[in-house]
Design an enzyme around this catalytic site. Structure first.
Site, PDB file in Angstrom:
ATOM      1  N   ASP A  58       0.460  -1.027   0.175  1.00 35.00           N
ATOM      2  CA  ASP A  58       0.264  -0.412   0.272  1.00 35.00           C
ATOM      3  C   ASP A  58       0.801   1.240  -0.161  1.00 35.00           C
ATOM      4  O   ASP A  58      -0.108   2.562  -0.024  1.00 35.00           O
ATOM      5  CB  ASP A  58      -0.580   0.323   1.167  1.00 35.00           C
ATOM      6  N   GLN A  60      -4.697  -2.251  -6.962  1.00 35.45           N
ATOM      7  CA  GLN A  60      -5.769  -1.142  -5.882  1.00 35.45           C
ATOM      8  C   GLN A  60      -6.364   0.257  -7.487  1.00 35.45           C
ATOM      9  O   GLN A  60      -5.769   0.464  -7.698  1.00 35.45           O
ATOM     10  CB  GLN A  60      -4.872  -0.629  -5.255  1.00 35.45           C
ATOM     11  N   SER A 109      -6.784   4.969   0.030  1.00 36.56           N
ATOM     12  CA  SER A 109      -7.457   3.362  -0.366  1.00 36.56           C
ATOM     13  C   SER A 109      -8.935   3.244  -0.780  1.00 36.56           C
ATOM     14  O   SER A 109      -9.323   3.055   0.383  1.00 36.56           O
ATOM     15  CB  SER A 109      -6.166   2.260  -0.131  1.00 36.56           C
TER      16      SER A 109
END
Length: 296
Positions: free
Chosen positions: A215, A289, A239
């Site tokens: 991430d 993502q 996110s």
């Protein structure tokens, strides 16, 4: 969840190293409070929201604690539902969806203040043989030949980069705060990473540390296409979802290349894809993502 800049820890222990990595390992060592129920905490010095990689890593730990050790996680799919509150613990509830002959499926929900903030589905598989192929790793300089993150940030007003972090990052190409100034619009974002110290020989922990690191820098590949960056422009980001596939065994305390790009952005959302390669060129994992990105 919060963007990558929130991934730092408190200032004790300098810019990184084993003490900071040990604190990450402690964060991932969840407290079991009941069968299928675990509790995790955030760093003592945290920003307004919990770092998304932390929640994903902790949720995967919770799932893995309910699976036989010989079954290894091969994929996870997650949604970030609400911003996490770093001042209170996160309770992780594990649903044992299926225990098959080859595959095990788990669903995990992270809860704060009585509401779901995160959901994850993970699949585990016993070791099996089969056909194999993979694409080659990009031709890039070795990590030890590249400047450290702090050296890259020198001369720029980047307060969050001064925070100690458990992951050592070495940018292959110019980082986005540099390309923003030069006017470049790089198609790919390439960063060498590794846990900044030695990890125990526990495969699930190495997978969870890579999940944590996945991430970091990923949405930078979206912003770099437009010449903007988090602290230097008015960018609001988080996110939204996260998917990871683990292809082959690896150690997260050895160098791996994170090669990411953004195929599209629209509707205040940006999509980023990434590939992880071990230093010997082995393709170890793939990530996708979508993030909320509001440039105001």
């Amino acid at each position: 969840m919060a963007r990558e800049a929130a991934a730092g820890f408190d200032n004790a222990g300098g810019v990184g190293g084993q003490p900071v990595l040990d604190r990450l390992v402690a964060l991932l060592d969840l407290e079991k409070i009941e069968e299928n129920i675990f509790r995790g905490v955030s760093p003592a010095h945290s920003p307004v929201r919990v770092f998304g990689g932390q929640v994903a890593g902790q949720a995967l730990v919770a799932a893995g604690r309910t699976v036989p050790e010989e079954r290894k996680v091969h994929s996870l799919h997650a949604y970030f539902i609400r911003g996490g509150d770093p001042s209170v613990p996160i309770v992780y509830e594990v649903d044992r969806i299926r225990d098959g002959r080859s595959f095990t499926t788990r669903r995990v929900v992270g809860i704060q203040h009585g509401k779901a903030i995160f959901s994850l589905s993970a699949s585990f598989q016993k070791d099996e043989g089969g056909i194999e192929h993979s694409e080659a790793m990009p031709d890039v300089p070795a990590p030890d030949s590249l400047p450290t993150l702090q050296e890259r940030a020198e001369g720029y007003f980047m307060g969050h980069l001064d925070r100690p972090r458990p992951i050592d990052l070495r940018y292959v190409n110019d980082p986005p705060w540099v390309t923003r100034k030069t006017g470049d619009r790089p198609a790919r974002n390439q960063v060498w990473m590794r846990a900044d110290g030695k990890l125990p020989d526990e495969q699930l922990l190495h997978v969870c540390v890579l999940t944590y690191a996945s991430d970091m820098t990923l949405l930078d590949s979206v912003l770099a296409r437009h010449g903007v960056y988090w602290d230097l422009d008015k960018v609001l980001g988080a996110s939204l979802d996260h998917a990871l596939w683990f292809h082959r065994p690896f150690r997260a305390d050895e160098w791996f290349l994170y090669d990411s790009a953004s195929p599209t952005a629209s509707g205040a959302r940006g999509l980023a894809t990434g590939r992880f390669f071990a230093a010997d060129g082995t393709h170890i994992a793939t990530v996708v993502q979508e993030g909320l990105l509001r440039v105001v």
